[in-house]
Each structure stands twice: as structure tokens, then as C-alpha cells.
Scaffold this active site. Sequence first.
Site, PDB file in Angstrom:
ATOM      1  N   HIS A  92      12.382   2.077  31.575  1.00 13.58           N
ATOM      2  CA  HIS A  92      12.269   1.376  30.324  1.00 13.58           C
ATOM      3  C   HIS A  92      12.994   1.785  29.034  1.00 13.58           C
ATOM      4  CE1 HIS A  92       9.715  -1.656  28.132  1.00 13.58           C
ATOM      5  NE2 HIS A  92       9.898  -0.698  26.908  1.00 13.58           N
ATOM      6  N   GLU A  93      12.776   2.992  28.588  1.00 10.86           N
ATOM      7  CA  GLU A  93      13.381   3.345  27.508  1.00 10.86           C
ATOM      8  C   GLU A  93      14.999   3.506  27.624  1.00 10.86           C
ATOM      9  OE1 GLU A  93      11.771   3.521  24.754  1.00 10.86           O
ATOM     10  OE2 GLU A  93       9.811   3.324  25.610  1.00 10.86           O
ATOM     11  N   PRO A 129       0.777  -1.158  -0.035  1.00  8.17           N
ATOM     12  CA  PRO A 129      -0.112  -0.132  -0.074  1.00  8.17           C
ATOM     13  C   PRO A 129       0.847   1.227  -0.179  1.00  8.17           C
ATOM     14  CG  PRO A 129      -0.696  -1.377   1.612  1.00  8.17           C
ATOM     15  CD  PRO A 129       0.468  -1.993   1.244  1.00  8.17           C
ATOM     16  N   GLY A 130       0.301   2.414  -0.743  1.00  7.53           N
ATOM     17  CA  GLY A 130       1.044   3.744  -0.728  1.00  7.53           C
ATOM     18  C   GLY A 130       2.309   3.608  -1.491  1.00  7.53           C
TER      19      GLY A 130
HETATM   20  P1  ADP Z   1      -1.377   2.972  -3.799  1.00  4.43           P
HETATM   21  O1  ADP Z   1      -2.432   3.141  -4.638  1.00  4.43           O
HETATM   22  O2  ADP Z   1      -0.199   2.171  -4.099  1.00  4.43           O
HETATM   23  O3  ADP Z   1      -1.794   2.517  -2.560  1.00  4.43           O
HETATM   24  P2  ADP Z   1      -1.203   5.768  -4.093  1.00  4.43           P
HETATM   25  O4  ADP Z   1      -0.859   5.926  -5.404  1.00  4.43           O
HETATM   26  O5  ADP Z   1      -2.750   5.996  -3.660  1.00  4.43           O
HETATM   27  O6  ADP Z   1      -0.829   4.505  -3.498  1.00  4.43           O
HETATM   28  O7  ADP Z   1      -0.247   6.765  -3.174  1.00  4.43           O
HETATM   29  C1  ADP Z   1      -0.803   7.655  -2.342  1.00  4.43           C
HETATM   30  C2  ADP Z   1       0.081   8.967  -2.559  1.00  4.43           C
HETATM   31  O8  ADP Z   1       1.172   9.029  -2.192  1.00  4.43           O
HETATM   32  C3  ADP Z   1      -0.071   9.467  -3.815  1.00  4.43           C
HETATM   33  O9  ADP Z   1      -1.112  10.237  -4.124  1.00  4.43           O
HETATM   34  C4  ADP Z   1       1.161  10.329  -3.870  1.00  4.43           C
HETATM   35  O10 ADP Z   1       1.107  11.603  -3.348  1.00  4.43           O
HETATM   36  C5  ADP Z   1       1.946   9.788  -2.829  1.00  4.43           C
HETATM   37  N1  ADP Z   1       2.933   8.600  -3.552  1.00  4.43           N
HETATM   38  C6  ADP Z   1       3.102   7.252  -3.517  1.00  4.43           C
HETATM   39  N2  ADP Z   1       3.930   6.798  -4.090  1.00  4.43           N
HETATM   40  C7  ADP Z   1       4.553   7.802  -4.870  1.00  4.43           C
HETATM   41  C8  ADP Z   1       5.651   8.020  -5.620  1.00  4.43           C
HETATM   42  N3  ADP Z   1       6.268   6.966  -6.420  1.00  4.43           N
HETATM   43  N4  ADP Z   1       6.203   9.061  -6.067  1.00  4.43           N
HETATM   44  C9  ADP Z   1       5.334  10.248  -5.776  1.00  4.43           C
HETATM   45  N5  ADP Z   1       4.423  10.301  -4.833  1.00  4.43           N
HETATM   46  C10 ADP Z   1       3.823   9.066  -4.363  1.00  4.43           C
HETATM   47 ZN    ZN Z   2       9.742  -0.928  25.099  1.00  2.11          ZN
END
Ligand code: ADP
Ligand code: ZN
Length: 651
Positions: free
Chosen positions: A468-469, A247-248
Amino acid sequence: MDKDKKKLIFHAIYWIIGLAFIFGLPHLLLHLQTEEIPYGKFKDLVKEGRILEINLEQTEIKGLVYKGPASDLDSVKEKVKKISSTPDNSGISFFEAQRPPTFQEILQSLTSQGVKQGQVALFRTVRVEDPKLVELLDQQGVDYSGVRESFLGQFLLGTIVPILFWIGLWFLIMRATGRPGAGLLSIGKSKAKVAMEKDTGFRFDDVAGCEEAKDELAEVVEFLKAPMKYEALGAKIPKGVLLLGPPGTGKTLLAKALAGEAGVPFYSISGSEFVEMFVGVGAARVRDLFSQAKQNAPCIIFIDEIDAIGKFRSTGMIAGGHEEREQTLNQLLVEMDGFEPNIGVILLAATNRPEVLDPALLRPGRFDRQVVLDAPDAKGREAILKVHSKGKPLGPDANLKDIAMRTPGFSGADLANVMNEAALLAARERSSQIDQAHLETAVEKVLAGPERKSRRLGDKERKRVAYHESGHALVAFYCPNALPVSKISIIPRGRAALGYTLQLPEEERFLITKGEILDKICVSLGGRAAEAELLGEISSGAQNDLEMATEMAKSMVCRFGMSEKIGPYAISKETSQYLRQQFAPQQIEALGPELASEVDEEVRRILAEQDARANEIIRGHREALKRVADRLLTQEIMSAEEFHAIIEDKK
Ligand code: ADP
Ligand code: ZN
Ligand code: MG
């Protein structure tokens, strides 16, 4: 709301208003012309013989009353009798060919026969339970059955108009909310759901850190721009391209950029939207999606999160949704097989769970090309940060390369988030530019969640968190293979963490050695050990540390072959195929009871050994630990330099 939707709503509104006008207006006028009189007065009028005709309704009596001079009463009565006994043949439809005239028609006829306007009028009165009324009417010779409301009018008003009204209302609500099933009237028309964009507004330049993926897709862009060229050479272009990645990482973004680069329409729909539809609608929608796209070729169809429909068919017998998903998937396969590769429609799909996809989708002629988007490496992260720093003034000390080094494992979305958080921080401080400090704070915030200064711990708990930390940090310091400590904090963050010790690598790492994992486990157990040594007992605060340590020990034994007793035997398989998730959830194959208990023993041995080691380090450096914790209690945050200075103070 798109144009089609608006048009439809206007259509519906016009129809409703129009119908209401046509059928409601005469009714309304009639109502306004009618005089309401009390029942007693009505009876008096009957006795006087001035009531000409009436219509007995359920709750009302309507009729014609004579208001003119008594001398003309008889002649008017005569005329009314004549008119109402001649059936009217000018009815507007066959329904009404043979019906008695309405009150209005009688009134009109009377006027045309020379009776002055106003002499005869419409009236209504409340119908009271009065058995003697009929007798009285008979006595006076009032015709009480001759007049009825127009049958057609009644039918339309009483039945058709309300039905139309409710249908219209339902239709409008459904259209406006866009709920599934919005469309029983338009089943299979996906216009409302499928978003079509002429220009997505993104280009390849907006996507960074995935050059290989962009190179692969550049060919698709070429094809969409000039399909003829490929056709002339007989080259086969992939029908379907599947974007894979955690994701992301920019899958959705890349799909949009592809459409933007090629300058073709972009039809997008998300797999999860299919799933929430009524049975049968999903399949119809797929059909419609493809037929729309074919008419608008060249274009791109993008199915985001395709795993929602493309799940392996025989897994998970979830009641209900299962059947529907299968139908949708089958339709998708049929459509994919049905179009010629060269008509200029490219099917793009994205998923972060390729392992659950039905293999049928991946067969040649379907999604035969797969493009992987992995979490970016340091260089890629720097490029992504650069993309997102566009339009954001960076200070002279801002070092994106350094920030990229500090963010191993961050996805593109995380990095976009970092840039945004930094800008927000700078704005909050009324700074005119984004400085390195803003960026560093933003990284921490994205990594560990926002600081929660409002969560005040009691003195006793603060002390425990500090010990702890400090324990984690101290053990990390004395473990040769552990990552260096770069920050310690006892400011609560995010949902759960009460404090944290940040360790950052000095360079990008892709592999991890046995010694490093052992040290990692040891550091995880360091917090617990410090609590036990200095406060005499442990707390629930080490729960997460324990989970991590256990997961790592299990991975050593079951995946990496790092236990001498078990040997080089891959007992569990990775369920995620992405390289960067080192300790991803694992799937342990069925083990015989003997092997299972051996694995158990090994995992526990590793944990016990590292626990002993952590305890030893803590005991050996009790004083240093106390100094670090005390300082932490007063200043809450400690940098790497301060930490080293305090420890080396007496070394
Ligand atoms: P996915 O669909 O893989 O989950 P997204 O395309 O929805 O991820 O990415 C979410 C946001 O993160 C994008 O709108 C962009 O702003 C940023 N982002 C993610 N990957 C990149 C990348 N390779 N280059 C630039 N921005 C990115
Ligand atoms: Zn810890
Ligand atoms: Mg996405």
C-alpha cells in the site's frame, strides 16, 4: 490558591473551633464529672432516699445523688428543695430570665451553703422502660420535673451548632474545590475564579513569527504605560482587541506577553468557565470582573475562548446553557459600553472561531480592533523554533531553517512540541546536544504521532501495508506535479496509521493548481491500486485515503471552479477564514436537484479518472513496486535516496 482564599478558610476554621469551644466545653466538663451507674443501683438509691433530683430524658436519667453520711441527708434535701424552687434571675439572656436552676447551679449553691464538695454528685443512668418508676419517685418525694437543661444551651447545642458546622464544612469544601456555585455565600464575587497576575513572565520576545500582530499591540502597550500622553492629545485608544487565529498560534501567549511588556496586572478568565456556571452567576461575575479591574487600572482583562459566551445569539437553541450564555454576553456588552476608554482598562479577547461570534461584539466601541494570528510561514517557523531552542544546546549540524521548511502548516504550539520532543530524544540517547536527526525524528513524531513498535502486525498484514505505502510512493514518483517523496515507513504510528509515506514541499506554498490537486488525488488512490494489483483485492486500510481524495475532488468542483461542466461557480463557502487550511470543511449551499446531481457526477468523474490513472501507473511499474515493497518489508523505513535508487535500478 490565592491569599484571599486562604484567609477565608482560616476565618471559617477559627469560627468553627471558637463556637465549638464556647458551647461544647461546659457540656464536655459536665459529662466528665458525671458518674455512670447501673439502673438497678439507681433504683436502690431511690429507695434509700439518696436521690435528690432527677431529670428524665429520652434515653437517660440524669440527676443528683447524695453520697454523704445519712445524718445530714435531710438537711441537704431541704436545701436542694429551696434552691430549685427559686427561679434564677441571673440568666445570660432574656430567654432564660425565668427558669429553674440547672444541676450545676444547684451544686454550686450547695457548696456555698457549706455542704462539702463530693457529698452531692452528678450521676447518669440508662433509662429503662419502667412504669413503676414514677410511682416510686412520688413515694420518695424526688423532684423529677424541676430541673431542665439550660434552654439557651440546648438550643445552641442542638440546633445552631450543627447548622454552623455543616455550613462551615460545605463552605470549606466548596472553597477548596472551587466548583461552580462555590459560592452561594459570595455570589457575584469573582475573586476565586479570576486569576490576577502581577507579572505574567512573558515578553514580546517570547512570541515569534507574528511581527504584524506585535506591532499593532505595541501601541496598546504604549498607552498602558503612559495613558496621560494619549489623553492630552485626545487620542482614542481601542477598548477591546480581539485576537483571532487557529489553535496553537500563540493567542494566549501574546496576551500574556502584552501584559508583561506593559507591566500592568493581568486579569484572565476563560469563556468556557462562564458557561459551566449557574444561571445568573456568569453575568454577576462579569460585573465583578470589571469593577475589580477598574479599581486596579491600568490593567488588562483577558477573556480567552470568548466564542464560548459570544456565540451568535439566535443560533442553536440548546436547552439550558443558552439562556445563561445570553445573560453573560449581555452583561459583557453592558460593561464594555459602560467604561470610558481612557481609564486605562484594555479588554483583550481571543478566539479561534470568529465566524460564530455575535456581531454585536464586533461593533465600534467594543472589540473594534482585530488582530489576526495566522499559522506561521517558513521564516516565522524558524523564529519560533529559535525561541524554543533557548536553553537547549543545539549540535553543529542542527539546521532550524531546514526544519522550518519541513513543517508547513505547523502552528507555534506544534513547533514548541517539536523542540521539546527533540530534547527528549537527545536525552534518551544520552546525547549532550540536540542534533539534526533528533529534530527530524521529532517532526515526524509530531506529524504522525509516536511510533508504536509494540503493535505487531501479522506477516500478511505487514505485506499489505508495504504494498500500500509503496503504491502511494510510486504513484507520487510518476506524477509530475506531486510533492516529492521524502520517506516511507511501515512502522505503525499514532492511533490509526499502519504506515505512511511522507511527502514534503521544496518551498513554501500558498496556492495549489488544478494539476497539483489532480496528482494529489491520484497519489491518494495509489495505495488502493497497489493492493488491488498485487494482492488481488482491496482492504479497509484505504478509508482515510478515500476520504481525502473525495474532499479534494469536491473542493475542485464546488469551491475552486475547476470543473468545466459546472464552470466558475462557487457553490460552497469556506467556513473557516484561515488561509492555510486548504481543504477545510465546507458549507454547501442548497442546490437544485439538477445541479446537485451534476455536482455529484463531476466529483465521481474526477475520482474515477484519477483512480484509472493510478491503476495504470501501478500496472506499468509492477516490478519496481515489488522491489520497493520487498525492501520496505526488511528494513521498515526507506529514505528518499534509497527509494530513488531502487526505482531507477532498471529504468
Ligand atoms: P492559542 O492560545 O493560540 O491556542 P497558545 O498561546 O496557548 O495558543 O500557544 C501554546 C504554546 O505554543 C505557547 O505556550 C508557546 O509555547 C507555543 N507558541 C505558540 N505560538 C507561538 C509563537 N508565535 N511564538 C512562540 N511560541 C509559540
Ligand atoms: Zn494510504
Ligand atoms: Mg489559547
